[in-house]
Design a protein around this motif. Structure first.
Motif, PDB file in Angstrom:
ATOM      1  N   GLU A   1      -4.298   4.369  -6.663  1.00  0.00           N
ATOM      2  CA  GLU A   1      -5.193   4.769  -5.467  1.00  0.00           C
ATOM      3  C   GLU A   1      -5.256   6.192  -5.623  1.00  0.00           C
ATOM      4  OE1 GLU A   1      -4.148   3.670  -1.565  1.00  0.00           O
ATOM      5  OE2 GLU A   1      -2.932   5.602  -1.444  1.00  0.00           O
TER       6      GLU A   1
ATOM      7  N   ASP B   1       0.810  -1.170   0.003  1.00  0.00           N
ATOM      8  CA  ASP B   1      -0.077   0.125  -0.130  1.00  0.00           C
ATOM      9  C   ASP B   1       0.910   1.370  -0.124  1.00  0.00           C
ATOM     10  OD1 ASP B   1      -2.457   1.524   0.169  1.00  0.00           O
ATOM     11  OD2 ASP B   1      -2.818   0.738   2.093  1.00  0.00           O
ATOM     12  N   ASP B   2       0.361   2.393  -0.490  1.00  0.00           N
ATOM     13  CA  ASP B   2       0.923   3.458  -0.555  1.00  0.00           C
ATOM     14  C   ASP B   2       2.322   3.548  -1.073  1.00  0.00           C
ATOM     15  OD1 ASP B   2      -1.299   4.382   1.054  1.00  0.00           O
ATOM     16  OD2 ASP B   2      -0.410   4.097   2.865  1.00  0.00           O
TER      17      ASP B   2
HETATM   18 MG    MG Z   1      -3.235   3.256   0.165  1.00  0.00          MG
END
Ligand code: MG
Ligand code: C2E
Ligand code: MG
Ligand code: MG
Length: 278
Positions: A237, A180-181
């Motif tokens: 995202e 993520d990220d």
């Molecule tokens: Mg994220």
């Protein structure tokens, strides 16, 4: 400055700190009470094919409305849940609820649909994490390959040995892993290769860059190329406008999550949204 000036500075400082700590403790008690009273809930944000807008999965996102009916952002309460250890039980509840929700989604006719669940460091490092994960899979009966755990880059760097061992076991179970990220942490490329994850999730900040500045989207482009050379899936995202979506496609990224396509939804809204986007 006199000695007494310094002393008064010092007391002022500790009083401020005391206020902050008390506030954190207060929030921790309120969070625990909300969890025990089953007042936490999950919203689901669709993940789609950029070209067709068709959903192939959702991400589970935790929500907390306090007694005054105010939504407290997860960025505020997740750190408190981690710091206090509450995240272990809350995270288990999120994972199990999301797995059972995936069963309901597949009953609506969405087969091979994916459920992405955020896992925090304290949860992932917990000695019973793998056991808990297995139990969620067997109790819900979902196919492990339809579950995707989102871990962060910084997590992967804290205790690489344990992380690698856990990731291997998770992989053996058939569960997928995404980072993520991606791009905001500090993972080295060699470390990334060792971790054997399935997917990189480009952080919102780099998607935001796509419509401004001169080096438009160069980091997003680089991450997409990295995912291609490591043969990883990639998803963006925080896609909010058509320019970003179009640019991502020209860069070779075909999966996205963001307000342009759908906001996070409670489960009933999700069902009707899915039916309209089948
Ligand atoms: Mg994220
Ligand atoms: P994340 O996992 O990176 O989740 C994506 C965040 O971006 C979500 O914020 C989502 O609502 C938001 N978002 C999605 N599309 C857009 C967009 O187009 N524009 C903008 N501005 N934002 C968008 P949210 O729900 O506030 O969650 C924040 C973070 O809290 C998550 O970031 C995740 O790190 C954490 N979190 C949420 N639920 C859980 C959970 O169940 N467990 C753990 N450990 N962490 C969670
Ligand atoms: Mg996430
Ligand atoms: Mg994020």
């Amino acid at each position: 400055r006199t000695k007494s000036d310094l002393r008064s500075d010092h007391t002022y400082f500790t009083r401020e700190m005391g206020v902050e700590i008390r506030e954190r403790v207060r929030m921790m008690h309120a969070l625990r009470a909300a969890f025990e009273a089953e007042r936490l809930y999950i919203v689901y944000q669709p993940q789609v094919e950029i070209g067709s807008g068709k959903p192939f999965g959702v991400e589970a996102l935790l929500r907390w409305k306090n007694d005054d009916g105010e939504l407290i952002p997860p960025d505020q309460f997740i750190p408190i849940a981690e710091y206090s250890g509450l995240i272990v039980n809350i995270g288990e509840w999120v994972l199990r609820t999301a797995c059972f929700e995936l069963v309901r989604i597949s009953e609506l006719g969405f087969q091979q649909f994916r459920m992405a669940v955020n896992v925090s460091q304290a949860q992932f490092m917990h000695p019973l994490f793998l056991q808990m994960l297995k139990r969620a899979l067997t109790d819900s009966g979902i196919s492990p390959q339809n579950l995707e755990l989102e871990i962060t880059e910084s997590m992967a760097m804290t205790d690489p040995e344990l992380v690698i061992a856990n990731l291997e076991k998770i992989k053996e179970m058939g569960v997928r892993i995404s980072i993520d990220d991606f791009g905001t942490g500090f993972s080295s490329l060699s470390q990334l290769q060792k971790l054997k994850v399935n997917k990189l999730k480009i952080d919102r900040a780099f998607i935001n860059d796509i419509c401004i500045g001169t080096d438009e989207g160069s980091i997003a482009k680089m991450i997409i190329e990295l995912s291609q050379s490591l043969q990883l899936e990639v998803i963006a995202e925080g896609v909010e406008n058509q320019l970003q979506a179009d640019t991502l496609r020209t860069f070779g990224c075909h999966h996205a999550q963001g307000f342009l396509f759908a906001k996070p939804k409670n489960k009933n809204d999700l069902y009707s949204w899915l039916e309209q986007h089948i």
